[in-house]
Design a protein around this motif. Structure first.
Motif, PDB file in Angstrom:
ATOM      1  N   ILE A 127      43.533  43.418  24.446  1.00  0.00           N
ATOM      2  CA  ILE A 127      43.900  43.677  23.055  1.00  0.00           C
ATOM      3  C   ILE A 127      45.434  43.607  22.926  1.00  0.00           C
ATOM      4  N   ILE A 128      45.879  43.018  21.839  1.00  0.00           N
ATOM      5  CA  ILE A 128      47.314  42.858  21.589  1.00  0.00           C
ATOM      6  C   ILE A 128      47.628  43.415  20.210  1.00  0.00           C
ATOM      7  N   TRP A 129      48.635  44.270  20.149  1.00  0.00           N
ATOM      8  CA  TRP A 129      49.109  44.751  18.844  1.00  0.00           C
ATOM      9  C   TRP A 129      50.470  44.117  18.547  1.00  0.00           C
ATOM     10  N   VAL A 130      50.636  43.700  17.324  1.00  0.00           N
ATOM     11  CA  VAL A 130      51.901  43.110  16.883  1.00  0.00           C
ATOM     12  C   VAL A 130      52.337  43.793  15.592  1.00  0.00           C
ATOM     13  N   ASP A 131      53.581  44.261  15.557  1.00  0.00           N
ATOM     14  CA  ASP A 131      54.150  44.783  14.310  1.00  0.00           C
ATOM     15  C   ASP A 131      54.771  43.612  13.563  1.00  0.00           C
ATOM     16  N   LEU A 132      54.295  43.366  12.350  1.00  0.00           N
ATOM     17  CA  LEU A 132      54.789  42.276  11.517  1.00  0.00           C
ATOM     18  C   LEU A 132      55.708  42.867  10.446  1.00  0.00           C
TER      19      LEU A 132
END
Length: 582
Positions: free
Chosen positions: A34-39
């Motif tokens: 799982i990968i989280w990215v703050d946009l």
């Protein structure tokens, strides 16, 4: 479509909706499956999630190639976050990404683009376009826009007309140095960039426009300080058929409107103080009246003993520092060292502790008894528990030194509160000031300022005593605006030029266009100019103007981002008929 929503907009109300978002990659947290990215965009941050079980493998592979500051577009479904973040508006949700498009890749930026960055000021100025991505800088620029819009709204509603005046004008010898611009079509001749639109706004009043304003760039080629830029912005205003009272009332109204509209603060009192009283009471012409520590002049009660330093001084003056009698000798010695720094220039400082029990202890007990020190305490309005700081020397230097000490102590004691606003009008400035280097008078404001009513005859007999029909608006120890009632008749203006050392030919060559205009029925007029950069900074609770300017210069007047100023090539120099470099 690049986005259906901005990155501050999504909440639990949008659950299960398909959305399109775009922005910059702020952070990446890769846990493998799982990968989280703050946009991030200007409006806020949305957390994206790439989940190996629910996200196509090709999109997961793309996500693993992302880096900080990549520009991306995503499509996905709004879902509820398991670990909520109360610190951001979108903290209850995240977007499960179904499609990812990299709009532009990015090299690793030279500093972290976060509220608390690891980039020093020089580095951030070199990459200012990256610094602007940070929320604190964006917020300051948005705040500046809000202030400028409020100014326009107020003045427009007061029937002011916004008019643009020229940037390529004629160089004049008064004031600071001009930036000059060579003219290719007029070889050997030069334009100057305006230090202010002063003569043009007066000509607009001659033209019958009645009320003018402009938010305008001005330029001064002068030595720089931390809070001064070679190019700066003024709120420039002029009115006809007005006296000083009309001007002050109008721009008290503007200041009240801005404080209410921008800061939610109601300010009713705009006290007025003469220039002479400001200098005597606070040591400068832009006093911060949010706190006390008024000056007490001690000559008559300090120069009757054998203390040579005081006896030989032109001025002996002190302030009472509230609650500072408890300072240790080490703390007082640090204050003495502070005033002796080259930036302040004092030779030393005498101190008196007014103890809580009513007794006194001073650094000059050898020369002064308790009755003497009690008189000092009364003159400086000291109370038991206060520390009296005393400086001496020439009047002008000593006042400036004690004023600097007062401001520093006000800062240390927490008396200069950024959310507290204390405006003040300073009036009755000297019209002229004597310059020892040139051995002649110079205009304290500018040569178009009118003398106070009834004082014109004094120009011939005692020019140094003439008061100007001028006024400064001070806010929290900063001059935010200044102006005057102008000379509107040719005879008085010619007399003013004469006292400033202009020959009739020089005055005609420099200002003939204005003098000629006065032949054709110039109305009484006056105005004011606010420094927008400083005003915005003060309303924003700051003292430095730099972060409220999109692309500021450094302390050397350089734009390190574009590397300006810079040489021009020989072909350009030749075309301008300027001397070629050897």
């Amino acid at each position: 479509m690049y986005r259906s929503h901005k990155n501050n907009a999504l909440s639990l109300d949008h659950l299960n909706e398909n959305v399109v978002l775009s922005g910059w990659v702020q952070k990446i947290r890769d846990k493998g499956f799982i990968i989280w990215v703050d946009l991030r965009d200007r409006y806020g941050i949305t957390q994206l999630v790439f989940d190996a079980e629910r996200t196509p493998k090709s999109i997961m592979d793309q996500a693993r190639e992302l880096g900080r500051e990549f520009v991306i577009k995503v499509e996905g479904e709004v879902i509820e976050r398991e670990s909520k973040n109360e610190n951001i508006p979108t903290g209850d949700i995240e977007v499960l990404v179904k499609n990812l498009i990299v709009l532009n890749s990015s090299e690793t930026p030279p500093f972290t683009i976060e509220d608390d960055t690891d980039g020093g000021e020089d580095l951030r100025m070199k990459y200012r376009y990256l610094d602007i991505r940070r929320k604190p800088v964006q917020n300051k620029l948005i705040f500046r826009s809000k202030v400028a819009m409020a100014v326009r709204n107020f003045l427009s509603n007061q029937d002011f007309v916004e008019v643009e005046t020229p940037y390529l004008i004629k160089s004049t010898p008064e004031g600071a140095r001009d930036f000059v611009v060579p003219s290719r079509m007029n070889a050997g001749q030069f334009y100057a960039l305006p230090q202010s639109p002063q003569t043009f706004k007066q000509l607009l009043m001659v033209g019958g426009l009645d009320k003018y304003f402009q938010i305008v760039k001005c330029f001064r080629d002068e030595d720089l300080r931390a809070d001064r830029q070679p190019e700066f912005t003024q709120i420039d205003c002029e009115m006809t058929f007005v006296d000083q009272e009309d001007i002050l009332n109008t721009f008290e109204g503007l200041t009240k409107y801005l404080l209410k509209e921008i800061n939610g603060v109601e300010v009713d009192e705009f006290p007025r103080m003469t220039y002479d009283d400001a200098m005597k009471t606070y040591g400068n012409d832009k006093p911060d009246i949010r706190f006390g520590m008024k000056f007490g002049e001690l000559n008559e009660m300090a120069q009757h003993k054998d203390f040579k330093i005081f006896n030989e001084a032109e001025l002996v003056v002190g302030i009472a520092v509230p609650g500072a009698a408890s300072y240790s000798r080490k703390e007082i010695d640090k204050l003495i060292e502070w005033v002796k720094r080259p930036q302040i220039g004092a030779k030393g400082m005498v101190y008196v502790k007014y103890n809580e029990d009513g007794s006194f202890k001073s650094s000059v007990d050898k020369f002064y008894d308790a009755e003497d020190l009690k008189a000092w305490a009364e003159r400086t309005n000291a109370k038991p528990g206060d520390l009296i700081c005393v400086l001496s020397g020439s009047t002008s230097e000593t006042r400036a030194q004690l004023s600097a000490l007062r401001m520093e102590l006000g800062k240390r004691l927490g008396l200069r509160k950024p959310n507290e606003f204390a405006p003040l009008w300073v009036v009755d400035f000297p019209l002229l000031e004597w310059d020892e280097d040139t051995q002649r008078y110079h205009a304290m404001h500018h040569p178009f300022t009118s003398p106070k009513v009834g004082q014109i005859p004094l120009l011939a007999t005692d020019p140094g005593s003439v008061k100007a029909n001028a006024y400064d608006l001070v806010l929290n120890g900063n001059e935010i605006g200044g102006g005057s009632i102008r000379i509107h008749d040719k005879k008085t203006q010619a007399m003013m030029f004469d006292y400033l050392g202009f020959s009739e030919e020089e005055a005609q060559a420099q200002f003939g266009f204005l003098m000629n205009a006065f032949k054709y029925g110039a109305p009484p007029h006056g105005g004011i100019a606010f420094g927008l950069d400083r005003l915005v900074a003060i309303l924003g609770g700051q003292e430095s103007i730099r972060d409220f300017i999109a692309f500021p210069k450094n302390n050397a007047g350089r734009d390190v981002m574009i590397d300006a100023p810079a040489p021009i090539d020989d072909a350009q120099l030749k075309e301008l008929e300027l001397q070629l470099r050897s």
